[in-house]
Design a protein around this motif. Structure first.
Motif, PDB file in Angstrom:
ATOM      1  N   SER A 132       0.909  -1.212   0.107  1.00  0.00           N
ATOM      2  CA  SER A 132       0.038   0.041  -0.051  1.00  0.00           C
ATOM      3  C   SER A 132       0.917   1.182   0.085  1.00  0.00           C
ATOM      4  O   SER A 132       1.968   1.141   0.376  1.00  0.00           O
ATOM      5  N   LYS A 190      -3.241   2.550  -2.230  1.00  0.00           N
ATOM      6  CA  LYS A 190      -2.928   3.570  -1.103  1.00  0.00           C
ATOM      7  C   LYS A 190      -4.026   3.592  -0.172  1.00  0.00           C
ATOM      8  O   LYS A 190      -5.326   3.567  -0.622  1.00  0.00           O
ATOM      9  N   SER A 191      -3.835   3.703   1.001  1.00  0.00           N
ATOM     10  CA  SER A 191      -4.636   3.574   2.032  1.00  0.00           C
ATOM     11  C   SER A 191      -5.646   5.161   1.805  1.00  0.00           C
ATOM     12  O   SER A 191      -5.259   5.996   1.617  1.00  0.00           O
ATOM     13  N   LYS A 213      -3.451  -4.999   9.033  1.00  0.00           N
ATOM     14  CA  LYS A 213      -1.914  -4.496   8.789  1.00  0.00           C
ATOM     15  C   LYS A 213      -1.213  -3.888  10.167  1.00  0.00           C
ATOM     16  O   LYS A 213      -1.718  -2.891  10.681  1.00  0.00           O
ATOM     17  N   ILE A 226       4.893  -6.152   7.566  1.00  0.00           N
ATOM     18  CA  ILE A 226       4.710  -4.848   8.642  1.00  0.00           C
ATOM     19  C   ILE A 226       4.922  -3.674   7.628  1.00  0.00           C
ATOM     20  O   ILE A 226       5.166  -3.464   6.749  1.00  0.00           O
ATOM     21  N   GLY A 244      12.551  -0.316   3.058  1.00  0.00           N
ATOM     22  CA  GLY A 244      13.669  -0.489   2.278  1.00  0.00           C
ATOM     23  C   GLY A 244      14.368  -1.466   2.984  1.00  0.00           C
ATOM     24  O   GLY A 244      14.219  -1.979   4.051  1.00  0.00           O
ATOM     25  N   GLY A 249      11.212  -4.350   3.475  1.00  0.00           N
ATOM     26  CA  GLY A 249      12.584  -4.497   3.102  1.00  0.00           C
ATOM     27  C   GLY A 249      12.914  -5.596   1.647  1.00  0.00           C
ATOM     28  O   GLY A 249      13.994  -5.733   1.391  1.00  0.00           O
ATOM     29  N   SER A 263       9.143  -0.341  -1.335  1.00  0.00           N
ATOM     30  CA  SER A 263      10.410   0.472  -1.768  1.00  0.00           C
ATOM     31  C   SER A 263      11.315  -0.227  -2.806  1.00  0.00           C
ATOM     32  O   SER A 263      11.919   0.680  -3.596  1.00  0.00           O
TER      33      SER A 263
HETATM   34  C1  LIG Z   1       6.225   6.467   0.469  1.00  0.00           C
HETATM   35  C2  LIG Z   1       5.271   5.561   1.261  1.00  0.00           C
HETATM   36  C3  LIG Z   1       3.927   5.661   1.266  1.00  0.00           C
HETATM   37  C4  LIG Z   1       3.372   4.550   1.960  1.00  0.00           C
HETATM   38  N1  LIG Z   1       1.976   4.684   2.282  1.00  0.00           N
HETATM   39  C5  LIG Z   1       1.322   3.675   3.057  1.00  0.00           C
HETATM   40  C6  LIG Z   1      -0.169   3.757   3.115  1.00  0.00           C
HETATM   41  O1  LIG Z   1      -0.868   4.514   2.540  1.00  0.00           O
HETATM   42  N2  LIG Z   1      -0.632   2.682   3.712  1.00  0.00           N
HETATM   43  C7  LIG Z   1      -0.037   1.568   4.337  1.00  0.00           C
HETATM   44  O2  LIG Z   1      -0.515   0.801   5.124  1.00  0.00           O
HETATM   45  N3  LIG Z   1       1.502   1.511   4.289  1.00  0.00           N
HETATM   46  C8  LIG Z   1       1.952   2.699   3.484  1.00  0.00           C
HETATM   47  N4  LIG Z   1       3.337   2.398   3.337  1.00  0.00           N
HETATM   48  C9  LIG Z   1       4.102   1.399   3.915  1.00  0.00           C
HETATM   49  C10 LIG Z   1       4.150   0.104   2.816  1.00  0.00           C
HETATM   50  O3  LIG Z   1       2.958  -0.413   2.455  1.00  0.00           O
HETATM   51  C11 LIG Z   1       5.251  -1.020   3.591  1.00  0.00           C
HETATM   52  O4  LIG Z   1       4.545  -1.532   4.453  1.00  0.00           O
HETATM   53  C12 LIG Z   1       6.366  -0.517   3.869  1.00  0.00           C
HETATM   54  O5  LIG Z   1       6.802   0.570   3.035  1.00  0.00           O
HETATM   55  C13 LIG Z   1       7.406  -1.632   4.276  1.00  0.00           C
HETATM   56  O6  LIG Z   1       7.822  -2.083   3.216  1.00  0.00           O
HETATM   57  P1  LIG Z   1       9.171  -2.151   2.123  1.00  0.00           P
HETATM   58  O7  LIG Z   1      10.213  -1.689   2.981  1.00  0.00           O
HETATM   59  O8  LIG Z   1       8.851  -2.974   0.963  1.00  0.00           O
HETATM   60  O9  LIG Z   1       8.694  -0.540   1.374  1.00  0.00           O
HETATM   61  C14 LIG Z   1       4.009   3.337   2.544  1.00  0.00           C
HETATM   62  C15 LIG Z   1       5.475   3.455   2.408  1.00  0.00           C
HETATM   63  C16 LIG Z   1       5.979   4.206   1.568  1.00  0.00           C
HETATM   64  C17 LIG Z   1       7.522   4.216   1.411  1.00  0.00           C
END
Ligand SMILES: Cc1cc2nc3c(=O)[nH]c(=O)nc-3n(C[C@H](O)[C@H](O)[C@H](O)COP(=O)(O)O)c2cc1C
Length: 302
Positions: free
Chosen positions: A21, A45-46, A165, A191, A217, A245, A267
């Motif tokens: 998301s 996106k939420s 979540k 997470i 990330g 990550g 990310s």
């Molecule tokens: C720019 C950005 C916006 C995000 N917006 C949301 C969101 O609207 N709702 C949500 O549940 N998580 C949101 N997240 C969290 C991601 O869904 C994810 O849980 C988090 O980034 C960890 O995963 P990753 O390391 O693969 O990015 C967002 C993350 C980023 C980087």
């Protein structure tokens, strides 16, 4: 070729990679794009009941090993989001997961009930964003609060599986997952980002306008693996979308070993040209090399 298919509360995915998301998921076109690139499912996106502006700039920074963001959950509100989800459901060709958030259990139930009309395959409750509440005030920081939100939604939305979540910054994520499952959650997503901060020493101020943001990330991966493993131990049979990550096929395999049924990719879309296609191929290659035929064979035994 190894079988990459999986299922989340009865929803079938051709491969386990799920767009997380908030990552390029602000409208139908971006969700469809991720599906075309090879995602097995996509998360929007939420969104909240009313439109929300979000935080002042700068809202995000990217370093080689981590990202930090405090977007502040900007979104156009659920009525506009319904149209985006409808279009994505029609055209993405993979299950669409609609993410919602709110400031109270009643509003959570109301926004989930509205988004349900767009018929997403799954509704995901973002009760864990670190950027909208004061520290320690996320619904996911207390089992009682998480249960209250889950129950309120389950009373209103019965036909669509509900994933909750969770946040990493709690003493016992397994206990919170278990409480959500008992309250009726059909799955857990783990997470969300980890609260963090970066400082510009020359400017002598925090880099983000909001000061604090959520860490994502590569740096988040070891934290995420521990969380997913703890949720799996507490809830042996619940479907889990595990993420945080993951940027390679081997990282995806780590997440599956920790106990995930599907793996979210966030990310990594900024770190890799074609994250979904490449990670999917690498995961299949890893399974072939190691003699795994199906995803469940990958899971660690203890
Ligand atoms: C720019 C950005 C916006 C995000 N917006 C949301 C969101 O609207 N709702 C949500 O549940 N998580 C949101 N997240 C969290 C991601 O869904 C994810 O849980 C988090 O980034 C960890 O995963 P990753 O390391 O693969 O990015 C967002 C993350 C980023 C980087």
């Amino acid at each position: 070729m190894p079988d990459l298919s999986t299922a989340l509360a009865g929803v079938k995915l051709d491969n386990p990679l799920v767009l997380a998301s908030g990552i390029r998921g602000n409208n139908a076109q971006l969700l469809i794009r991720a599906a075309k690139e090879g995602a097995g499912a996509v998360t929007s996106k939420s969104c909240s009941l009313q439109a929300r502006e979000g935080h002042a700039n700068p809202t995000a920074i990217a370093a080689p090993t981590y990202m930090l963001n405090a977007i502040g959950l900007s979104n156009p509100g659920v009525e506009a989001e319904i149209e985006e989800i409808r279009e994505a459901v029609k055209k993405a060709g993979v299950p669409v997961i609609a993410s919602v958030f709110a400031g109270s259990a009643e509003d959570f139930a109301a926004v989930a009930a509205r988004i349900a009309v767009a018929k997403p395959a799954i509704i995901e409750l973002d009760i864990s964003c670190p950027n909208v509440h004061k520290e320690g005030e996320m619904f996911s920081s207390s089992a009682d609060w998480a249960v209250g939100v889950t129950k309120a939604i389950k009373q209103k939305v019965r036909s669509i599986p509900l994933f909750v979540k969770l946040a990493p910054n709690v003493p016992d994520i397994g206990a919170i997952a278990k409480a959500c499952q008992t309250a009726g959650a059909d799955g857990i997503t783990a997470i969300n980002t980890m609260p963090a901060m970066w400082i510009d020493v020359r400017a002598k101020r925090a880099v983000l306008a909001n000061q604090y943001g959520g860490l994502s990330g590569p740096a988040l991966l070891p934290v995420a693996l521990r969380c997913v493993h703890s949720v799996r131990k507490a809830c042996p049979s619940i479907p889990i979308i595990g993420g945080g990550g993951v940027t390679s096929g081997e990282d995806a395999a780590r997440m599956l070993m920790a106990g995930a049924n599907a793996v979210s990719i966030g990310s990594a879309v900024w770190y890799r040209q074609n994250a979904f296609g490449e990670i999917r191929q690498e995961l299949a290659g890893f399974m072939k090399e190691e003699g795994f035929h199906k995803l469940p064979e990958i899971r660690l035994e203890g």
